[in-house]
Each structure stands twice: as C-alpha cells, then as structure tokens.
Design a protein around this motif. Structure first.
Motif, PDB file in Angstrom:
ATOM      1  N   GLY A 170       0.811  -1.209   0.000  1.00 59.20           N
ATOM      2  CA  GLY A 170       0.000   0.000   0.000  1.00 59.20           C
ATOM      3  C   GLY A 170       0.848   1.265   0.000  1.00 59.20           C
ATOM      4  N   HIS A 171       1.890   1.281   0.806  1.00 59.22           N
ATOM      5  CA  HIS A 171       2.777   2.457   0.817  1.00 59.22           C
ATOM      6  C   HIS A 171       3.428   2.642  -0.549  1.00 59.22           C
ATOM      7  CE1 HIS A 171       2.578   3.651   5.029  1.00 59.22           C
ATOM      8  NE2 HIS A 171       2.653   2.378   5.378  1.00 59.22           N
ATOM      9  N   GLY A 181       1.372   9.352  -6.037  1.00 62.07           N
ATOM     10  CA  GLY A 181       1.812  10.719  -5.793  1.00 62.07           C
ATOM     11  C   GLY A 181       2.785  11.209  -6.856  1.00 62.07           C
ATOM     12  N   ARG A 182       3.700  10.345  -7.266  1.00 60.49           N
ATOM     13  CA  ARG A 182       4.646  10.717  -8.317  1.00 60.49           C
ATOM     14  C   ARG A 182       3.921  11.020  -9.621  1.00 60.49           C
ATOM     15  NH1 ARG A 182       8.236   6.345  -6.767  1.00 60.49           N
ATOM     16  NH2 ARG A 182       7.671   5.273  -8.720  1.00 60.49           N
ATOM     17  N   ALA A 183       2.900  10.212  -9.924  1.00 60.13           N
ATOM     18  CA  ALA A 183       2.142  10.420 -11.161  1.00 60.13           C
ATOM     19  C   ALA A 183       1.421  11.757 -11.151  1.00 60.13           C
ATOM     20  CB  ALA A 183       1.148   9.280 -11.350  1.00 60.13           C
ATOM     21  N   SER A 185       2.166   9.007   2.240  1.00 67.36           N
ATOM     22  CA  SER A 185       3.052   8.234   1.362  1.00 67.36           C
ATOM     23  C   SER A 185       3.011   8.735  -0.071  1.00 67.36           C
ATOM     24  CB  SER A 185       2.686   6.744   1.414  1.00 67.36           C
ATOM     25  OG  SER A 185       3.090   6.180   2.641  1.00 67.36           O
ATOM     26  N   MET A 186       1.961   9.462  -0.441  1.00 66.14           N
ATOM     27  CA  MET A 186       1.913  10.102  -1.756  1.00 66.14           C
ATOM     28  C   MET A 186       2.879  11.281  -1.840  1.00 66.14           C
ATOM     29  SD  MET A 186      -2.183  10.102  -2.639  1.00 66.14           S
ATOM     30  CE  MET A 186      -1.962  11.022  -4.180  1.00 66.14           C
ATOM     31  N   GLY A 187       3.376  11.711  -0.683  1.00 68.89           N
ATOM     32  CA  GLY A 187       4.325  12.809  -0.663  1.00 68.89           C
ATOM     33  C   GLY A 187       3.743  14.129  -0.214  1.00 68.89           C
ATOM     34  N   PHE A 188       2.512  14.105   0.311  1.00 65.22           N
ATOM     35  CA  PHE A 188       1.870  15.312   0.833  1.00 65.22           C
ATOM     36  C   PHE A 188       1.983  15.285   2.351  1.00 65.22           C
ATOM     37  CE2 PHE A 188      -0.292  14.471  -3.208  1.00 65.22           C
ATOM     38  CZ  PHE A 188      -0.103  15.694  -3.842  1.00 65.22           C
TER      39      PHE A 188
END
Length: 219
Positions: free
Chosen positions: A29-30, A37-39, A64-67
C-alpha cells in the motif's frame, strides 16, 4: 470549472478480526501511494486543498503520496463500518469464512449492503440514510471554497456512493461501483456552485507501465 479528485486509500491489511486491525497500510500500500503521488506531480496537478476522512489508512496514503502537510479531515469520507454491519446482520456470530476467505468476504459484502439499503442490519451504528447523508455533507464541504483543485483521500464505499449520487443512479448501483474501486484509483469530478459532474471514474494511469502493473489491487 474546479476539480475534485478523490483517491481511494492504498492497500490495507486484509483478514483482521476487527475494523481497527484493517486501518493501516500494507507495505504494498505504501508503494502504491508513492507511485500515485509521483504520477500526480509528473502531470503538474497541484492541489489547493488536502482532505481525508479520519481513518489512519486514508491519512497514511496521503503522506506516502508525498503530501506531508496536515490535511483537513471530514468523517463523511470514511468507509461504512462493514464489521459492525456484519455483527448486526448475523447477531454477533459472523461466520469465520467471511473474515478469512476473499470470495466469501466479497459475496457477503454485497449481500449485506443490499440488506442494509433495504432497511436491514437493524442495530447497526449507522443507517444507510445516515451514510449517504454524511457522504453528501463531505462533498458539499469539499466543494464549498473558491479553489481550483481539491484532493481527497477516501474509501471505496464513500467513492461508490459519491459517483452513484452524481449520476442519480439507483442505490444498488453504489454496490457495483464500490466493488470496482481499485486501491489508489482516481475519480475526478468537476464543479461550479451547485453544479457537480463526474468526469472520470476509477482511473489508475500510474499502474499502466508494465513494471507497475502487478501492483494493482482491489482490497
């Protein structure tokens, strides 16, 4: 028109004995959330608002998406409590296969949701009417501010209901939509004032490259 992008949380643990045991991301999941998030960043899509429900798996997905900024939270984006519905339907004696076997689990999920929509599962903490009302309240809250892009991390049932309501579809259609929603899939809506339209459902462009295809999951 402004955009509301609703993403289902990444894969969480399956087969836990209670809803709390399910409320954390798996290692996969992570990884799914990181790729999603990268996309988004690669496409240049930058949100003006970050919103999740109050569930840990939703907030972990966003992180984990980077937010990393603390999101707004609204309980209307939370999943219905399937374990509570099961206990109400089976009088507390939930068959072991429902929790341990995927095929039985998802067949029972569909049957239980139909019963719930028809007024069954008496004694459950939340009625079907209360569930649909809180999802609608979450939608209104997310689209109330004059911003261009709103990112929400939610769950399959809430997303299924949001899509069904936007199409004015019968209640049972929510179940079919719910069972299709993939982990970290993206459903996009456009809105202006009281106008609200589905633009894209259950998209997973981040799993399109061959090296990422095996990461796609539904639960």
């Amino acid at each position: 028109m402004a955009e509301l992008l609703v993403i289902r949380h990444a894969q969480a643990s399956f087969g836990a004995e209670d809803a709390g045991g399910y409320d954390k991301l798996s290692d996969l999941g992570h990884q799914q959330a990181e790729i999603a998030g990268r996309a988004l960043r690669a496409s240049g899509w930058v949100p003006d608002r970050l919103i999740t429900g109050t569930l840990a798996r939703q907030q972990q997905t966003l992180h984990s998406m980077g937010f990393c900024a603390a999101p707004e939270t609204h309980p209307g984006w939370n999943e219905y409590d399937f374990h509570d519905l099961l206990h109400a339907r089976f009088g507390g004696a939930v068959p072991d296969a429902v929790l341990g076997d995927r095929k039985t689990h998802f067949r029972t999920l569909r049957e239980t949701l139909l019963d719930w929509q028809a007024g069954g599962c008496r004694g459950a903490r939340e009625t079907w009417e209360n569930f649909t009302a809180r999802v609608e309240a979450a939608r209104v809250s997310a689209t109330a501010e004059p911003v261009e892009r709103v990112l929400v991390v939610s769950s399959g049932g809430a997303i299924g209901q949001l899509v069904a309501a936007s199409l004015d579809a019968p209640a049972k259609q929510m179940i079919a939509l719910n069972l299709q929603v993939k982990n970290t899939s993206m459903s996009r809506f456009i809105f202006s004032g009281t106008r609200f339209f589905l633009h894209e459902f259950n998209a997973t462009p981040h799993f399109a490259p061959p090296e990422a295809a095996d990461l796609l999951t539904y639960s």
